[in-house]
Design a protein around this motif. Structure first.
Motif, short mmCIF file in Angstrom:
data_model
loop_
_atom_site.label_atom_id
_atom_site.label_comp_id
_atom_site.label_asym_id
_atom_site.label_seq_id
_atom_site.Cartn_x
_atom_site.Cartn_y
_atom_site.Cartn_z
N ALA A 107 40.21 32.43 34.21
CA ALA A 107 38.96 32.90 33.60
C ALA A 107 38.54 31.91 32.51
N GLY A 108 37.27 31.94 32.20
CA GLY A 108 36.75 31.12 31.11
C GLY A 108 36.47 31.98 29.89
N GLY A 109 35.66 31.46 28.98
CA GLY A 109 35.35 32.18 27.76
C GLY A 109 36.50 32.10 26.76
N ASN A 110 36.44 32.97 25.75
CA ASN A 110 37.43 32.94 24.66
C ASN A 110 38.62 33.88 24.87
N THR A 111 38.38 35.02 25.51
CA THR A 111 39.45 36.04 25.58
C THR A 111 40.77 35.52 26.15
N PRO A 112 40.75 34.75 27.25
CA PRO A 112 42.04 34.36 27.87
C PRO A 112 42.78 33.25 27.12
N GLY A 129 37.58 30.72 38.35
CA GLY A 129 36.63 31.70 38.89
C GLY A 129 35.20 31.28 38.67
N ASP A 130 34.96 30.52 37.61
CA ASP A 130 33.61 30.03 37.35
C ASP A 130 33.68 28.89 36.33
N GLU A 131 32.56 28.18 36.23
CA GLU A 131 32.52 27.03 35.32
C GLU A 131 31.11 26.82 34.81
N ARG A 132 31.04 26.40 33.56
CA ARG A 132 29.75 25.97 33.02
C ARG A 132 29.56 24.53 33.51
N TRP A 133 28.32 24.15 33.84
CA TRP A 133 28.11 22.85 34.46
C TRP A 133 28.08 21.74 33.38
N SER A 150 33.33 23.83 28.14
CA SER A 150 33.96 23.76 29.48
C SER A 150 35.14 24.73 29.62
N ASN A 151 35.12 25.54 30.66
CA ASN A 151 36.26 26.42 30.95
C ASN A 151 37.48 25.60 31.34
N GLU A 152 37.22 24.51 32.10
CA GLU A 152 38.34 23.63 32.48
C GLU A 152 38.94 22.99 31.24
N VAL A 212 39.86 37.42 35.09
CA VAL A 212 38.43 37.45 34.75
C VAL A 212 38.21 38.15 33.41
N GLY A 213 37.12 37.79 32.77
CA GLY A 213 36.72 38.46 31.54
C GLY A 213 35.45 39.26 31.80
N MET A 214 34.87 39.77 30.72
CA MET A 214 33.60 40.48 30.83
C MET A 214 32.76 40.18 29.60
N GLY A 215 31.52 39.79 29.81
CA GLY A 215 30.63 39.52 28.68
C GLY A 215 30.11 40.82 28.07
N GLY A 231 28.08 42.77 30.29
CA GLY A 231 28.73 43.29 31.48
C GLY A 231 28.92 42.28 32.59
N HIS A 232 28.53 41.03 32.37
CA HIS A 232 28.74 40.03 33.43
C HIS A 232 30.23 39.73 33.56
N THR A 233 30.61 39.22 34.72
CA THR A 233 31.95 38.69 34.92
C THR A 233 31.84 37.44 35.79
N LEU A 234 32.86 36.58 35.75
CA LEU A 234 32.70 35.26 36.35
C LEU A 234 31.41 34.69 35.77
N SER A 235 30.54 34.11 36.61
CA SER A 235 29.19 33.79 36.11
C SER A 235 28.18 34.55 36.95
N GLN A 254 23.32 26.27 33.52
CA GLN A 254 23.80 26.02 34.90
C GLN A 254 25.27 26.35 35.02
N ARG A 255 25.59 27.16 35.99
CA ARG A 255 26.99 27.55 36.25
C ARG A 255 27.31 27.36 37.71
N ILE A 256 28.61 27.36 38.07
CA ILE A 256 28.94 27.72 39.45
C ILE A 256 30.02 28.80 39.36
N ASP A 284 32.34 44.81 20.89
CA ASP A 284 31.04 44.47 21.50
C ASP A 284 31.06 44.68 23.02
N LYS A 285 32.25 44.91 23.58
CA LYS A 285 32.35 45.12 25.04
C LYS A 285 32.39 46.62 25.38
N ALA A 286 32.50 47.50 24.38
CA ALA A 286 32.78 48.92 24.63
C ALA A 286 31.72 49.59 25.49
C1 6PG Z 1 32.33 32.23 31.24
C2 6PG Z 1 33.35 33.23 31.63
C3 6PG Z 1 32.77 34.60 31.44
C4 6PG Z 1 33.60 35.24 30.36
C5 6PG Z 1 32.80 36.29 29.64
C6 6PG Z 1 33.57 36.83 28.45
O1 6PG Z 1 32.30 31.16 31.82
O2 6PG Z 1 31.60 32.54 30.28
O3 6PG Z 1 33.95 33.06 32.78
O4 6PG Z 1 32.70 35.41 32.56
O5 6PG Z 1 34.77 35.79 30.92
O6 6PG Z 1 31.59 35.69 29.21
O7 6PG Z 1 33.71 35.77 27.54
P1 6PG Z 1 34.56 35.97 26.19
O8 6PG Z 1 35.99 36.10 26.63
O9 6PG Z 1 34.31 34.71 25.40
O10 6PG Z 1 34.05 37.22 25.51
#
Ligand code: 6PG
Length: 246
Positions: free
Chosen positions: A39-44, A70-74, A82-84, A138-141, A144-148, A174-176, A197-199
Motif C-alpha cells: 500500500a502507499g500513503g502514510n499509514t503503512p 496496489g497503486d502508484e502516483r505517477w 512516490s509510493n515506491e 491497502v489503506g483508506m483515504g 473512503g478511497h482505496t488503492l487509487s 495521475q495515478r495507476i 479523520d477516517k471514522a
Molecule cells: C495512495 C494510497 C492510498 C492510501 C490512502 C490513505 O497512493 O494514496 O495507496 O490509497 O492508502 O490515501 O493514505 P494515508 O495512509 O496517508 O492516510
C-alpha cells in the motif's frame, strides 16, 4: 470479513507485522513464494519500518518474497509523493529481496496507459490467470478511497482489466491502480486504517447501506478474504459488535 481494533497506529502496525511474518512463513512453506502488493500513503510506513527492524527482519525469508504495488502516483521514486520511493526507503532497501522480484508500477518513458498494460502482463506472467496475490496491503483515504480508486470514478467499476490509469482529485492527479478484478482472487486483502479523520468513511465502508458505501467498502465486499486492522480513533463510529477489540 473481520475487523480488529487496536489502541493506536503503533499497536496496529505491530499486529500487521506479526500477520505479515505469519502469512509469509505459511505461504513460502506451502508454495515456495510469497507475493505481496504494498500500500502507499502514510499509514503503512510504520509497518514497513518494523519489518525492516532487528525485531522482525530475520523472521521473513525475504529471498522468496515478490513485491508489487496496489497503486502508484505517477511520479519517479525520487519524488517524496512516490509510493515506491517510500517503500524502498522504509523497507526494501533494508531487506535482502532480489531486485528482480520487485515490480515498480512507475516506468519512465511510458505513458500511464502503457505502464498499466505492462504491469497487468507482469502480474499475469508471475501470478497466473487469476492474479492470486498472497497478501494485498491497502489503506483508506478520508474520502473512503482505496488503492487509487476514488469515489465516483468509472474505473471503480472496471470489470476486466487488473490495472488501469486513474485520476485523483487530491495530491498527484495521475495515478495507476489495481482494480477490483485484481483484488477478487487475492488470498488476503488487509486494510490498515488509522486516525479520527477516517471514522466516518470507515463506518460507511463497513455499514449495511450500499448507497453510501465508499470505494474501500466496495473493494472489501468483492474480495473473498478481507481483514481490517483499524485503530480506536478510526473505529469511533463503528457499532459495538464491530469495534470489540483486536
Ligand atoms: C495512495 C494510497 C492510498 C492510501 C490512502 C490513505 O497512493 O494514496 O495507496 O490509497 O492508502 O490515501 O493514505 P494515508 O495512509 O496517508 O492516510
Amino acid at each position: 470479513m473481520s475487523v480488529s481494533v487496536f489502541s493506536d497506529l503503533d499497536a496496529l502496525s505491530h499486529a500487521a507485522a506479526d500477520f505479515f511474518v505469519e502469512r509469509a512463513a505459511e505461504t513460502i512453506a506451502k508454495d515456495g513464494r510469497f507475493a505481496v502488493a504494498l500500500a502507499g500513503g502514510n499509514t503503512p510506513k510504520k509497518l514497513y519500518e518494523l519489518l525492516a527492524s532487528d525485531a522482525y527482519r530475520a523472521k521473513v525469508d525475504w529471498e522468496n518474497v515478490w513485491v508489487f504495488w496496489g497503486d502508484e502516483r505517477w511520479v519517479p521514486p525520487s519524488d517524496p509523493a512516490s509510493n515506491e520511493g517510500m517503500a524502498r526507503a522504509a523497507l526494501l532497501s533494508r531487506v535482502p529481496i532480489p531486485w528482480a522480484q520487485i515490480f515498480p508500477m512507475y516506468q519512465p518513458g511510458l505513458t500511464p496507459e502503457q505502464a498499466a498494460e505492462r504491469y497487468e502482463k507482469k502480474l499475469y506472467e508471475v501470478l497466473g490467470l487469476k492474479c492470486n496475490i498472497d497478501l494485498v496491503l491497502v489503506g483508506m483515504g478520508d474520502d473512503g478511497h482505496t488503492l487509487s480508486l476514488f469515489p465516483g470514478i468509472p474505473e471503480l467499476h472496471e470489470s476486466r482489466k487488473w490495472v488501469v490509469p486513474t485520476m485523483s482529485p487530491k495530491g498527484v492527479p495521475q495515478r495507476i491502480s489495481m482494480t477490483i478484478p485484481a483484488m477478487v482472487h487475492a488470498r488476503t486483502v488487509l486494510f490498515l486504517v488509522a486516525g479520527a479523520d477516517k471514522a466516518d468513511q470507515l463506518a460507511k465502508a463497513l455499514g449495511d447501506d450500499d448507497s453510501v458505501r465508499p470505494p474501500s467498502g466496495i473493494v472489501a465486499k468483492q474480495s473473498v478474504w478481507t481483514r481490517w486492522f483499524v485503530d480506536e480513533a478510526a473505529a469511533a463510529q463503528l457499532p459495538a459488535n464491530l469495534s470489540a477489540g483486536g
